[in-house]
Design a protein around this motif. Structure first.
Motif, short mmCIF file in Angstrom:
data_model
loop_
_atom_site.label_atom_id
_atom_site.label_comp_id
_atom_site.label_asym_id
_atom_site.label_seq_id
_atom_site.Cartn_x
_atom_site.Cartn_y
_atom_site.Cartn_z
N ALA A 81 -6.84 -4.46 -5.34
CA ALA A 81 -7.20 -3.05 -5.38
C ALA A 81 -8.49 -2.94 -6.18
O ALA A 81 -8.73 -3.73 -7.09
CB ALA A 81 -6.10 -2.22 -6.02
N ARG A 100 0.58 0.97 -7.42
CA ARG A 100 -0.25 2.00 -6.79
C ARG A 100 0.48 2.49 -5.56
O ARG A 100 1.37 1.81 -5.02
CB ARG A 100 -1.62 1.47 -6.42
N PRO A 150 -2.14 2.43 0.48
CA PRO A 150 -3.20 3.15 1.17
C PRO A 150 -2.65 3.78 2.45
O PRO A 150 -1.72 3.24 3.05
CB PRO A 150 -4.24 2.08 1.50
N SER A 151 -3.23 4.91 2.85
CA SER A 151 -2.75 5.56 4.08
C SER A 151 -2.97 4.62 5.25
O SER A 151 -3.92 3.87 5.32
CB SER A 151 -3.50 6.88 4.32
N GLN A 189 -0.51 -1.45 5.53
CA GLN A 189 -1.14 -2.73 5.82
C GLN A 189 -0.46 -3.34 7.04
O GLN A 189 0.75 -3.23 7.21
CB GLN A 189 -1.01 -3.67 4.63
#
Length: 102
Positions: free
Chosen positions: A4, A90, A93-94, A97
């Motif tokens: 990240a 975290r 992410p939108s 993966q």
């Protein structure tokens, strides 16, 4: 564990209660890595002085939250020692993966 982008060393971090269901693949949080602190004597993993040690490391890893994964104290007749492993987390992410092939 997961790459990240680093954040400012004094970034805001949530302190959450560990919930493995929320940290599983596809869950609310993904684990970026761990920060481990050991101390001679007893330690309170929630003490502000330890949070100040963990924060810059977690921010550098790109963390948005931290949680106590494990914390233990071991005492013998000669000494006492403590250790805590903090998980750096975290939100995924939108889009998530793509699955990895092996």
């Amino acid at each position: 564990m997961v790459f990240a982008a680093p954040r400012d060393s004094n970034c805001p971090l949530e302190f959450i209660q560990a919930d493995l269901e929320k940290m599983r693949p596809g869950g609310e949080w993904e684990i970026l890595g761990y920060v481990t602190i050991g101390k001679v004597g007893k330690m309170d993993p929630l003490d502000e002085k330890f949070r100040k040690m963990v924060r810059p490391r977690a921010c550098k890893m790109g963390g948005e939250a931290i949680t106590v994964m494990t914390s233990a104290t071991n005492s013998t007749a000669l000494s006492t020692g403590s250790g805590t492993v903090y998980g750096v987390l975290r939100r995924p992410p939108s889009g998530g993966q793509a699955p990895q092939s092996f």
